[in-house]
Design an enzyme around this catalytic site. Sequence first.
Site, PDB file in Angstrom:
ATOM      1  N   ASN A   1       7.193   4.864  -1.789  1.00 42.63           N
ATOM      2  CA  ASN A   1       8.611   4.848  -2.122  1.00 42.63           C
ATOM      3  C   ASN A   1       9.390   4.877  -0.812  1.00 42.63           C
ATOM      4  O   ASN A   1       9.168   5.756   0.024  1.00 42.63           O
ATOM      5  CB  ASN A   1       8.961   6.072  -2.972  1.00 42.63           C
ATOM      6  CG  ASN A   1       8.252   6.057  -4.319  1.00 42.63           C
ATOM      7  OD1 ASN A   1       8.149   5.015  -4.949  1.00 42.63           O
ATOM      8  ND2 ASN A   1       7.761   7.207  -4.755  1.00 42.63           N
TER       9      ASN A   1
ATOM     10  N   HIS B   1       0.859   6.581  -1.866  1.00 43.79           N
ATOM     11  CA  HIS B   1       0.181   7.181  -3.013  1.00 43.79           C
ATOM     12  C   HIS B   1      -0.994   6.283  -3.369  1.00 43.79           C
ATOM     13  O   HIS B   1      -0.811   5.069  -3.556  1.00 43.79           O
ATOM     14  CB  HIS B   1       1.110   7.228  -4.231  1.00 43.79           C
ATOM     15  CG  HIS B   1       2.338   8.058  -4.068  1.00 43.79           C
ATOM     16  ND1 HIS B   1       2.471   9.303  -4.646  1.00 43.79           N
ATOM     17  CD2 HIS B   1       3.495   7.826  -3.398  1.00 43.79           C
ATOM     18  CE1 HIS B   1       3.677   9.797  -4.352  1.00 43.79           C
ATOM     19  NE2 HIS B   1       4.320   8.921  -3.597  1.00 43.79           N
TER      20      HIS B   1
ATOM     21  N   HIS C   1       8.704  11.783   4.983  1.00 41.26           N
ATOM     22  CA  HIS C   1       7.672  11.484   5.987  1.00 41.26           C
ATOM     23  C   HIS C   1       6.816  10.415   5.306  1.00 41.26           C
ATOM     24  O   HIS C   1       6.275  10.657   4.212  1.00 41.26           O
ATOM     25  CB  HIS C   1       6.843  12.732   6.329  1.00 41.26           C
ATOM     26  CG  HIS C   1       5.747  12.454   7.327  1.00 41.26           C
ATOM     27  ND1 HIS C   1       5.906  12.679   8.686  1.00 41.26           N
ATOM     28  CD2 HIS C   1       4.502  11.951   7.170  1.00 41.26           C
ATOM     29  CE1 HIS C   1       4.784  12.337   9.312  1.00 41.26           C
ATOM     30  NE2 HIS C   1       3.916  11.886   8.408  1.00 41.26           N
TER      31      HIS C   1
ATOM     32  N   HIS D   1       4.488   8.152   3.412  1.00 42.54           N
ATOM     33  CA  HIS D   1       3.218   8.406   2.724  1.00 42.54           C
ATOM     34  C   HIS D   1       2.963   7.307   1.708  1.00 42.54           C
ATOM     35  O   HIS D   1       3.894   6.763   1.121  1.00 42.54           O
ATOM     36  CB  HIS D   1       3.227   9.777   2.024  1.00 42.54           C
ATOM     37  CG  HIS D   1       4.385   9.988   1.099  1.00 42.54           C
ATOM     38  ND1 HIS D   1       5.639  10.309   1.565  1.00 42.54           N
ATOM     39  CD2 HIS D   1       4.493   9.926  -0.248  1.00 42.54           C
ATOM     40  CE1 HIS D   1       6.473  10.427   0.529  1.00 42.54           C
ATOM     41  NE2 HIS D   1       5.799  10.191  -0.580  1.00 42.54           N
TER      42      HIS D   1
HETATM   43  P1  AMP Z   1       7.602  10.687  -3.139  1.00 40.16           P
HETATM   44  O1  AMP Z   1       8.445  10.855  -4.374  1.00 40.16           O
HETATM   45  O2  AMP Z   1       7.051   9.309  -2.967  1.00 40.16           O
HETATM   46  O3  AMP Z   1       8.323  11.202  -1.907  1.00 40.16           O
HETATM   47  O4  AMP Z   1       6.318  11.592  -3.374  1.00 40.16           O
HETATM   48  C1  AMP Z   1       6.204  12.905  -2.953  1.00 40.16           C
HETATM   49  C2  AMP Z   1       4.910  13.427  -3.520  1.00 40.16           C
HETATM   50  O5  AMP Z   1       4.528  14.577  -2.788  1.00 40.16           O
HETATM   51  C3  AMP Z   1       4.982  13.850  -4.998  1.00 40.16           C
HETATM   52  O6  AMP Z   1       4.008  13.114  -5.744  1.00 40.16           O
HETATM   53  C4  AMP Z   1       4.652  15.341  -4.969  1.00 40.16           C
HETATM   54  O7  AMP Z   1       3.879  15.757  -6.069  1.00 40.16           O
HETATM   55  C5  AMP Z   1       3.879  15.467  -3.651  1.00 40.16           C
HETATM   56  N1  AMP Z   1       3.906  16.778  -2.999  1.00 40.16           N
HETATM   57  C6  AMP Z   1       4.989  17.547  -2.726  1.00 40.16           C
HETATM   58  N2  AMP Z   1       4.621  18.670  -2.075  1.00 40.16           N
HETATM   59  C7  AMP Z   1       3.276  18.603  -1.909  1.00 40.16           C
HETATM   60  C8  AMP Z   1       2.294  19.436  -1.294  1.00 40.16           C
HETATM   61  N3  AMP Z   1       2.632  20.598  -0.733  1.00 40.16           N
HETATM   62  N4  AMP Z   1       1.004  19.050  -1.314  1.00 40.16           N
HETATM   63  C9  AMP Z   1       0.649  17.885  -1.902  1.00 40.16           C
HETATM   64  N5  AMP Z   1       1.522  17.044  -2.485  1.00 40.16           N
HETATM   65  C10 AMP Z   1       2.813  17.386  -2.487  1.00 40.16           C
END
Ligand code: AMP
Length: 104
Positions: A84, A99, A95, A97
Amino acid sequence: MAEEKTIFELIIEGKIPCDKVFESDEFLAFKDINPKAPIHILIVPKEHFKDFSKIPPELMAKMTSFIHELCAFLDIKEFKLLTNCGKKAGQEVFHLHFHLLSGF
Ligand code: AMP
């Protein structure tokens, strides 16, 4: 003033725990805390980029190799891979990432 660090930067620094799956000098893969599929892994570069638009293409090429290695390590052949980019696209953690969703 420096921006507050994201939760993923704190994970990379080892200040917050994560369920680590795979790691290299430049990238880290760990389980999503709120999985949306039986296998839901997040892949991050250790260097900070707020989203996909900021990563240099040369580093993105290395990230691609890392994701290929991760899939081989997990023996995953069918999956969704998504990022995203920006708040309106659903990005919550700023940051970069990816999925990786699998095990459907
Ligand atoms: P996004 O909406 O693409 O920014 O995705 C953020 C993702 O980070 C979500 O799927 C959350 O469930 C995941 N997330 C948030 N905090 C943590 C954490 N401490 N450890 C692992 N995943 C996390």
